[in-house]
Design an enzyme around this catalytic site. Sequence first.
Site, mmCIF file in Angstrom:
data_model
loop_
_atom_site.group_PDB
_atom_site.id
_atom_site.type_symbol
_atom_site.label_atom_id
_atom_site.label_comp_id
_atom_site.label_asym_id
_atom_site.label_seq_id
_atom_site.Cartn_x
_atom_site.Cartn_y
_atom_site.Cartn_z
ATOM 1 N N GLU A 43 0.827 -1.213 0.000
ATOM 2 C CA GLU A 43 0.000 0.000 0.000
ATOM 3 C C GLU A 43 0.860 1.262 0.000
ATOM 4 O OE1 GLU A 43 -0.495 -2.575 1.980
ATOM 5 O OE2 GLU A 43 -2.587 -3.224 1.799
ATOM 6 N N LYS B 175 -17.580 -0.877 5.794
ATOM 7 C CA LYS B 175 -18.009 -1.883 4.814
ATOM 8 C C LYS B 175 -19.527 -1.892 4.626
ATOM 9 C CE LYS B 175 -17.154 -6.644 3.443
ATOM 10 N NZ LYS B 175 -16.514 -7.928 3.771
ATOM 11 N N PHE C 112 -11.567 -6.974 14.198
ATOM 12 C CA PHE C 112 -10.503 -7.471 13.321
ATOM 13 C C PHE C 112 -10.185 -6.430 12.246
ATOM 14 C CE2 PHE C 112 -9.199 -9.922 9.496
ATOM 15 C CZ PHE C 112 -7.942 -10.291 9.970
ATOM 16 N N GLN C 113 -8.930 -6.112 12.120
ATOM 17 C CA GLN C 113 -8.437 -5.131 11.136
ATOM 18 C C GLN C 113 -9.091 -3.758 11.282
ATOM 19 O OE1 GLN C 113 -8.350 -7.089 7.215
ATOM 20 N NE2 GLN C 113 -6.254 -7.730 7.703
ATOM 21 N N MET D 257 24.234 9.023 2.309
ATOM 22 C CA MET D 257 24.100 10.347 2.905
ATOM 23 C C MET D 257 24.370 10.298 4.410
ATOM 24 S SD MET D 257 23.757 13.400 2.244
ATOM 25 C CE MET D 257 22.778 14.086 0.917
HETATM 26 C C1 LIG Z 1 12.291 5.858 5.447
HETATM 27 C C2 LIG Z 1 13.582 6.509 5.769
HETATM 28 N N1 LIG Z 1 14.411 5.932 6.669
HETATM 29 C C3 LIG Z 1 15.603 6.516 6.965
HETATM 30 C C4 LIG Z 1 15.982 7.682 6.384
HETATM 31 C C5 LIG Z 1 17.311 8.345 6.732
HETATM 32 N N2 LIG Z 1 18.190 8.405 5.577
HETATM 33 C C6 LIG Z 1 18.314 9.504 4.797
HETATM 34 S S1 LIG Z 1 19.355 9.313 3.527
HETATM 35 C C7 LIG Z 1 19.699 7.746 3.974
HETATM 36 C C8 LIG Z 1 20.684 6.911 3.194
HETATM 37 C C9 LIG Z 1 20.172 6.532 1.877
HETATM 38 O O1 LIG Z 1 21.014 5.540 1.338
HETATM 39 P P1 LIG Z 1 20.916 5.087 -0.151
HETATM 40 O O2 LIG Z 1 19.509 4.852 -0.513
HETATM 41 O O3 LIG Z 1 21.845 3.965 -0.377
HETATM 42 O O4 LIG Z 1 21.330 6.377 -0.955
HETATM 43 P P2 LIG Z 1 22.693 7.205 -1.050
HETATM 44 O O5 LIG Z 1 22.647 8.252 0.010
HETATM 45 O O6 LIG Z 1 23.819 6.245 -0.864
HETATM 46 O O7 LIG Z 1 22.624 7.786 -2.412
HETATM 47 C C10 LIG Z 1 18.992 7.379 5.128
HETATM 48 C C11 LIG Z 1 19.112 6.088 5.811
HETATM 49 C C12 LIG Z 1 15.058 8.254 5.465
HETATM 50 N N3 LIG Z 1 15.300 9.407 4.858
HETATM 51 N N4 LIG Z 1 13.895 7.633 5.170
#
Ligand SMILES: Cc1ncc(C[n+]2csc(CCOP(=O)(O)OP(=O)(O)O)c2C)c(N)n1
Length: 556
Positions: free
Chosen positions: A49, A161, A111-112, A468
Site C-alpha cells: 500500500e 463496509k 478485526f483489522q 548520505m
Molecule cells: C524511510 C527513511 N528511513 C531513513 C531515512 C534516513 N536516511 C536519509 S538518507 C539515507 C541513506 C540513503 O542511502 P541510499 O539509498 O543507499 O542512498 P545514497 O545516500 O547512498 O545515495 C537514510 C538512511 C530516510 N530518509 N527515510
Amino acid sequence: MKASGAEILIQALIQEGVDTIFGYPGGAVLPIYDVLYDSKIRHILTRHEQGAAHAADGYARATGKPGVCMATSGPGATNLVTGIATAYMDSVPVVAVTGQVATSLLGRDSFQEADITGVTIPITKHNYLIKDVKDIPRIVKEAFYIATTGRPGPVLIDMPKDVMTMQSEPRYLASIDLPGYKPTYKGHVKQIREAAAAINEASRPVIYAGGGVLGSCASDELRTLAEKASIPVVTTLMGLGAFPSNHPLFLGLLGMHGTAYANLAVTECDLLIALGARFSDRTTGRIEDFAPKAKIIHVDIDPAEIGKNVKVDIPVVGDVRHVLTEIIPLVNPATGREWNDIVDGLKRRMPLSYEKDGSLKPQYVVEQISEATGGEAIIATEVGQNQMWAAQYCKFTRPRSFISSGGLGTMGYGFPAAIGAQAGCPDRLVFDIAGDGSIQMNIQELATAVTYNLPVKIAILNNGYLGMVRQWQEVFYDRRYSHTSIGGIPDFVKLAEAYGAVGMRITDPADVRPAIEEAIRTPNVVVMDFRVAPEENVLPMVPPNAPISKMIGGEA
Ligand SMILES: Cc1ncc(C[n+]2csc(CCOP(=O)(O)OP(=O)(O)O)c2C)c(N)n1
C-alpha cells in the site's frame, strides 16, 4: 435508481475525472473491488500500500491531476500513512480511500480495525469517515475540491463496509458549498503594488522559487518576470523544473546542497522574492543569517506560511500565477545591471564540480542521464546522496519533471512515484535515480511496473553505503560508520530478471553512456546497477544550522 454505496463511490470518482486508481484489496473493501471489476477505471495493483500511495502522489506531481489510492482497513490503511505524510509535506493533491470495519463494529477493537481518520489528522488537509450512504456524493466532491484547491494536499475518505453495501438513490452535486473554506487566489492590490515598487527599487534582487510555482502552473509567468526585470532565479528542491535549467538567469538549487553561487547570491541580495516557497531549514540554513541584507517579499496561497520561519516585509497571500500576472505589468524592464555581472562572475568562478580520477563517479552517471535524455525525461529520485546529485546535475527543460520527496525525505518514494508518473504520462521517459539502500525499501514494485508495462528506468548509484548518512558520519562523527555499510546487497541484475525486467551492471565509466542509451531503447523496465565510488560526497555542503554562505567544498 438505487445503487449501492460502492457503486455510488465509483460513479462519483468517475465524475471527478478519475481514470486510474493505485490500490491493494482486502476484506473491508471487497464491495468496492467488486464494482471495480467491471468499471472503466484502470486499477493498478501495487505490491504494497505504501507503493500505491507514492504512485498516486507521483501521478499527481507529473500530471497536475489529483492522484487516487485505495487500501483496505487496518494494516492496509496504516501502510498508506508514510505516503500520505509524504504528499502532505510537499502539498500534493492525493485522495486516499480506505475501507473500514462495519459501523456496528467501530470502536470495539474489531478485526483489522484502525482509527485511520484519527491517525491521519495531522498529515491530511482534511479527512472523512462516511457513516451514511447518502453522504457519499457530497463527500467525494468535497474531498477532490479540498485536495486540489488552495494549497493542495492529501484528503482521506474512510468508508465502513456496511456503508458500501447500503442502497440509496444517489444525488450527485454540481457544485459544493463549504463555508469557512475559501482559499484566496487574488493578491491584495496594495501589496501587489508594494511588491512591484520594491522590485523596481532593488539593485540586487533574487527570485526564490518553490513548489508553489509548479502547483499554480506559474512557470511561464516566473520566466516573464525574471526576464523582464533581469532577476536571477534560485529554486528549492520542490521548485526544480519551474525555471529552465539552461537559462542564463538560472542559479540552481539553494541551501544545504545548493550551488555556491545560489547561496552567495541570496546572501548578498537586497531583495528576495519568495514565490510559493516555505523557507525550510534545508534551504535557509541558520535562519538569522539567511538573506541578511534583503527585504523579503513572500507570495504564498497559504497565509499560515507567511512569517512562519522568516520575517517578511511584503506579504502577498494568493496564488503565485494570479499574483505574478498582476505584478508583471507594474515592473520596469531592466537589462544587465552590475548585479547580473556579479552573479555571472560567481557562476563562472565556482561551478558545481567533482574530481575526475578515472573511477566511476555518481555525478557522472547523473550528468550522462541528463544529457542522454536532453533534459526531457521525468526524473524521480529516492532520498539521500542520489537525490542531491540528481537535483544538482540534472537539467530540466519543462515543469513537473523532477519528482522527489522534499519535505519528509522518504526513502522508498522514488520508484513507486516513478511508476505513478509513467502511468500518468505514458509518452514520457521516466527515470528513477536511486541509492542501493532506498531502492530496497520498495523494490517489490518491480512486479507492478513489469505487469502493467510501465517501463521505468532505474539507475541505482550503488555505493554499498547508506551514503548520505555515511557522509554525515564522515564529517560530523569522525568517520565512525555505525551501521551505514549495507551488507547483503542483492544481485540487482538477477533480481531485475527474476521480476521480468532487464538488468545491467556498469562498472566502467566508458560503459555509462552506452548503457543509458540501451536502457532508453529498451521497451521494458530496466534496472541499471552502477557500481560507483563508495565514499564520494555531495558537495557543496552547508552544515546544519550554519549560514548558507559557509559551505564545505564545491568551489573550483
Ligand atoms: C524511510 C527513511 N528511513 C531513513 C531515512 C534516513 N536516511 C536519509 S538518507 C539515507 C541513506 C540513503 O542511502 P541510499 O539509498 O543507499 O542512498 P545514497 O545516500 O547512498 O545515495 C537514510 C538512511 C530516510 N530518509 N527515510
